[in-house]
Write a protein that holds these residues in place. Structure first.
Motif, PDB file in Angstrom:
ATOM      1  N   THR A  38       0.854  -1.180   0.000  1.00  0.00           N
ATOM      2  CA  THR A  38       0.000   0.000   0.000  1.00  0.00           C
ATOM      3  C   THR A  38       0.894   1.236   0.000  1.00  0.00           C
ATOM      4  O   THR A  38       2.036   1.196   0.426  1.00  0.00           O
ATOM      5  CB  THR A  38      -0.905   0.015   1.246  1.00  0.00           C
ATOM      6  OG1 THR A  38      -0.078  -0.029   2.404  1.00  0.00           O
ATOM      7  CG2 THR A  38      -1.849  -1.169   1.239  1.00  0.00           C
ATOM      8  N   MET A  39       0.337   2.324  -0.467  1.00  0.00           N
ATOM      9  CA  MET A  39       1.118   3.548  -0.550  1.00  0.00           C
ATOM     10  C   MET A  39       1.235   4.188   0.828  1.00  0.00           C
ATOM     11  O   MET A  39       0.319   4.106   1.643  1.00  0.00           O
ATOM     12  CB  MET A  39       0.471   4.515  -1.532  1.00  0.00           C
ATOM     13  CG  MET A  39       0.521   4.038  -2.954  1.00  0.00           C
ATOM     14  SD  MET A  39       0.064   5.276  -4.170  1.00  0.00           S
ATOM     15  CE  MET A  39      -1.443   5.914  -3.582  1.00  0.00           C
ATOM     16  N   THR A  40       2.345   4.847   1.052  1.00  0.00           N
ATOM     17  CA  THR A  40       2.541   5.565   2.303  1.00  0.00           C
ATOM     18  C   THR A  40       1.794   6.892   2.250  1.00  0.00           C
ATOM     19  O   THR A  40       1.344   7.322   1.184  1.00  0.00           O
ATOM     20  CB  THR A  40       4.036   5.809   2.558  1.00  0.00           C
ATOM     21  OG1 THR A  40       4.553   6.626   1.508  1.00  0.00           O
ATOM     22  CG2 THR A  40       4.806   4.502   2.636  1.00  0.00           C
ATOM     23  N   VAL A  41       1.682   7.559   3.377  1.00  0.00           N
ATOM     24  CA  VAL A  41       0.943   8.825   3.458  1.00  0.00           C
ATOM     25  C   VAL A  41       1.553   9.890   2.537  1.00  0.00           C
ATOM     26  O   VAL A  41       0.816  10.562   1.796  1.00  0.00           O
ATOM     27  CB  VAL A  41       0.870   9.307   4.927  1.00  0.00           C
ATOM     28  CG1 VAL A  41       0.242  10.689   5.012  1.00  0.00           C
ATOM     29  CG2 VAL A  41       0.090   8.321   5.765  1.00  0.00           C
ATOM     30  N   PRO A  42       2.885  10.090   2.522  1.00  0.00           N
ATOM     31  CA  PRO A  42       3.427  11.094   1.589  1.00  0.00           C
ATOM     32  C   PRO A  42       3.152  10.756   0.118  1.00  0.00           C
ATOM     33  O   PRO A  42       2.906  11.661  -0.686  1.00  0.00           O
ATOM     34  CB  PRO A  42       4.927  11.083   1.876  1.00  0.00           C
ATOM     35  CG  PRO A  42       5.067  10.523   3.236  1.00  0.00           C
ATOM     36  CD  PRO A  42       3.919   9.583   3.417  1.00  0.00           C
ATOM     37  N   LEU A  70      -2.478  12.819  -4.772  1.00  0.00           N
ATOM     38  CA  LEU A  70      -3.670  13.672  -4.753  1.00  0.00           C
ATOM     39  C   LEU A  70      -3.375  15.069  -5.283  1.00  0.00           C
ATOM     40  O   LEU A  70      -4.169  15.630  -6.056  1.00  0.00           O
ATOM     41  CB  LEU A  70      -4.231  13.752  -3.329  1.00  0.00           C
ATOM     42  CG  LEU A  70      -4.937  12.508  -2.807  1.00  0.00           C
ATOM     43  CD1 LEU A  70      -5.286  12.684  -1.341  1.00  0.00           C
ATOM     44  CD2 LEU A  70      -6.182  12.216  -3.623  1.00  0.00           C
ATOM     45  N   ILE A  71      -2.265  15.631  -4.881  1.00  0.00           N
ATOM     46  CA  ILE A  71      -1.917  16.986  -5.333  1.00  0.00           C
ATOM     47  C   ILE A  71      -1.682  17.008  -6.842  1.00  0.00           C
ATOM     48  O   ILE A  71      -2.203  17.877  -7.553  1.00  0.00           O
ATOM     49  CB  ILE A  71      -0.686  17.514  -4.565  1.00  0.00           C
ATOM     50  CG1 ILE A  71      -1.062  17.791  -3.111  1.00  0.00           C
ATOM     51  CG2 ILE A  71      -0.116  18.761  -5.223  1.00  0.00           C
ATOM     52  CD1 ILE A  71       0.119  18.140  -2.233  1.00  0.00           C
ATOM     53  N   THR A  72      -0.900  16.072  -7.354  1.00  0.00           N
ATOM     54  CA  THR A  72      -0.632  16.061  -8.799  1.00  0.00           C
ATOM     55  C   THR A  72      -1.896  15.763  -9.592  1.00  0.00           C
ATOM     56  O   THR A  72      -2.109  16.354 -10.663  1.00  0.00           O
ATOM     57  CB  THR A  72       0.465  15.033  -9.143  1.00  0.00           C
ATOM     58  OG1 THR A  72       0.106  13.748  -8.633  1.00  0.00           O
ATOM     59  CG2 THR A  72       1.806  15.455  -8.577  1.00  0.00           C
ATOM     60  N   SER A  73      -2.757  14.883  -9.081  1.00  0.00           N
ATOM     61  CA  SER A  73      -4.014  14.608  -9.784  1.00  0.00           C
ATOM     62  C   SER A  73      -4.908  15.841  -9.775  1.00  0.00           C
ATOM     63  O   SER A  73      -5.555  16.158 -10.784  1.00  0.00           O
ATOM     64  CB  SER A  73      -4.742  13.434  -9.133  1.00  0.00           C
ATOM     65  OG  SER A  73      -3.970  12.272  -9.199  1.00  0.00           O
ATOM     66  N   GLY A  74      -4.956  16.538  -8.638  1.00  0.00           N
ATOM     67  CA  GLY A  74      -5.755  17.754  -8.558  1.00  0.00           C
ATOM     68  C   GLY A  74      -5.285  18.811  -9.531  1.00  0.00           C
ATOM     69  O   GLY A  74      -6.089  19.442 -10.230  1.00  0.00           O
ATOM     70  N   ILE A  75      -3.979  19.011  -9.597  1.00  0.00           N
ATOM     71  CA  ILE A  75      -3.417  19.990 -10.547  1.00  0.00           C
ATOM     72  C   ILE A  75      -3.752  19.594 -11.980  1.00  0.00           C
ATOM     73  O   ILE A  75      -4.139  20.441 -12.803  1.00  0.00           O
ATOM     74  CB  ILE A  75      -1.904  20.143 -10.329  1.00  0.00           C
ATOM     75  CG1 ILE A  75      -1.621  20.816  -8.994  1.00  0.00           C
ATOM     76  CG2 ILE A  75      -1.250  20.907 -11.478  1.00  0.00           C
ATOM     77  CD1 ILE A  75      -0.164  20.818  -8.594  1.00  0.00           C
ATOM     78  N   LEU A  76      -3.638  18.335 -12.288  1.00  0.00           N
ATOM     79  CA  LEU A  76      -3.939  17.851 -13.639  1.00  0.00           C
ATOM     80  C   LEU A  76      -5.392  18.136 -14.010  1.00  0.00           C
ATOM     81  O   LEU A  76      -5.682  18.648 -15.104  1.00  0.00           O
ATOM     82  CB  LEU A  76      -3.641  16.361 -13.752  1.00  0.00           C
ATOM     83  CG  LEU A  76      -4.048  15.699 -15.067  1.00  0.00           C
ATOM     84  CD1 LEU A  76      -3.151  16.187 -16.191  1.00  0.00           C
ATOM     85  CD2 LEU A  76      -4.002  14.205 -14.957  1.00  0.00           C
ATOM     86  N   PHE A  77      -6.325  17.823 -13.100  1.00  0.00           N
ATOM     87  CA  PHE A  77      -7.736  18.036 -13.417  1.00  0.00           C
ATOM     88  C   PHE A  77      -8.088  19.521 -13.473  1.00  0.00           C
ATOM     89  O   PHE A  77      -8.946  19.930 -14.269  1.00  0.00           O
ATOM     90  CB  PHE A  77      -8.629  17.291 -12.421  1.00  0.00           C
ATOM     91  CG  PHE A  77      -8.671  15.808 -12.690  1.00  0.00           C
ATOM     92  CD1 PHE A  77      -9.221  15.311 -13.858  1.00  0.00           C
ATOM     93  CD2 PHE A  77      -8.134  14.927 -11.782  1.00  0.00           C
ATOM     94  CE1 PHE A  77      -9.252  13.954 -14.124  1.00  0.00           C
ATOM     95  CE2 PHE A  77      -8.156  13.562 -12.020  1.00  0.00           C
ATOM     96  CZ  PHE A  77      -8.712  13.081 -13.193  1.00  0.00           C
ATOM     97  N   ILE A  78      -7.440  20.338 -12.681  1.00  0.00           N
ATOM     98  CA  ILE A  78      -7.668  21.792 -12.772  1.00  0.00           C
ATOM     99  C   ILE A  78      -7.201  22.297 -14.132  1.00  0.00           C
ATOM    100  O   ILE A  78      -7.904  23.073 -14.798  1.00  0.00           O
ATOM    101  CB  ILE A  78      -6.955  22.519 -11.619  1.00  0.00           C
ATOM    102  CG1 ILE A  78      -7.672  22.241 -10.302  1.00  0.00           C
ATOM    103  CG2 ILE A  78      -6.875  24.023 -11.885  1.00  0.00           C
ATOM    104  CD1 ILE A  78      -6.932  22.740  -9.080  1.00  0.00           C
TER     105      ILE A  78
END
Length: 139
Positions: free
Chosen positions: A90-94, A100-108
C-alpha cells in the motif's frame, strides 16, 4: 554400440561442486526453515532472506526429487511470489498526498483548458457569423 561411445564420457572426471562455506554464522538454523515462508518472508531480516535464497539455490542445483515439498513451495515463492519488485504494498501517506496533489493539478488544468476551448469556439462562431452578416450587407 552407442553405449560404448557414451560410457567413456560418463567416466570423465567432473569438476567438484563449489559450495559456499560459512564459518561463525550469526544466523540460527531456524532461519533456514522453509515452512510457511510466504507468511514469514516480509518480517525476516535481510541477512536471513539472503541466506535462505543461497541455501535454496544450492539445493536446486541437485535433483528436484530430493527437495522437500516445503522447499519446493519456497523456491516457487522466491521465483514468482509477491516480494521485492512484485510486492503489492500500500502507498505511504506522503505518496498518497503527492498523488492527490498532482491529480488535482492535472484536473484543474484540464478544466481550464476545456472552458477556454468552449469560449474560443463561441467567439470564433460569433466572428464568423459577424463577418458573414457584414459581407451580406456590403453586397
Amino acid at each position: 554400440m552407442l553405449r560404448r561411445l557414451i560410457r567413456p564420457i560418463w567416466r570423465l572426471p567432473r569438476a567438484p561442486k563449489v559450495q559456499s562455506i560459512r564459518h561463525n554464522s550469526t544466523l540460527n538454523e531456524e532461519y533456514l526453515d522453509t515452512k510457511n515462508l510466504p507468511m514469514r518472508w516480509e518480517k525476516m531480516e535481510k541477512e536471513a532472506q539472503e541466506e535462505i535464497i543461497d541455501h535454496l539455490s544450492d539445493l536446486q542445483d541437485e535433483s528436484w526429487k530430493k527437495l522437500s515439498p516445503d522447499n519446493k513451495r519456497a523456491c516457487y515463492y522466491l521465483a514468482y511470489g509477491e516480494w521485492g519488485p512484485r510486492n503489492k504494498q500500500t502507498m505511504t501517506v506522503p505518496e498518497v498526498v503527492f498523488k492527490l496533489i498532482t491529480s488535482g493539478i492535472l484536473f484543474i488544468v484540464l478544466g481550464v483548458t476545456a472552458v477556454n476551448y468552449a469560449i474560443d469556439k463561441e467567439k470564433k462562431e460569433q466572428l464568423e457569423s459577424g463577418s458573414n452578416q457584414s459581407a451580406a450587407q456590403v453586397t
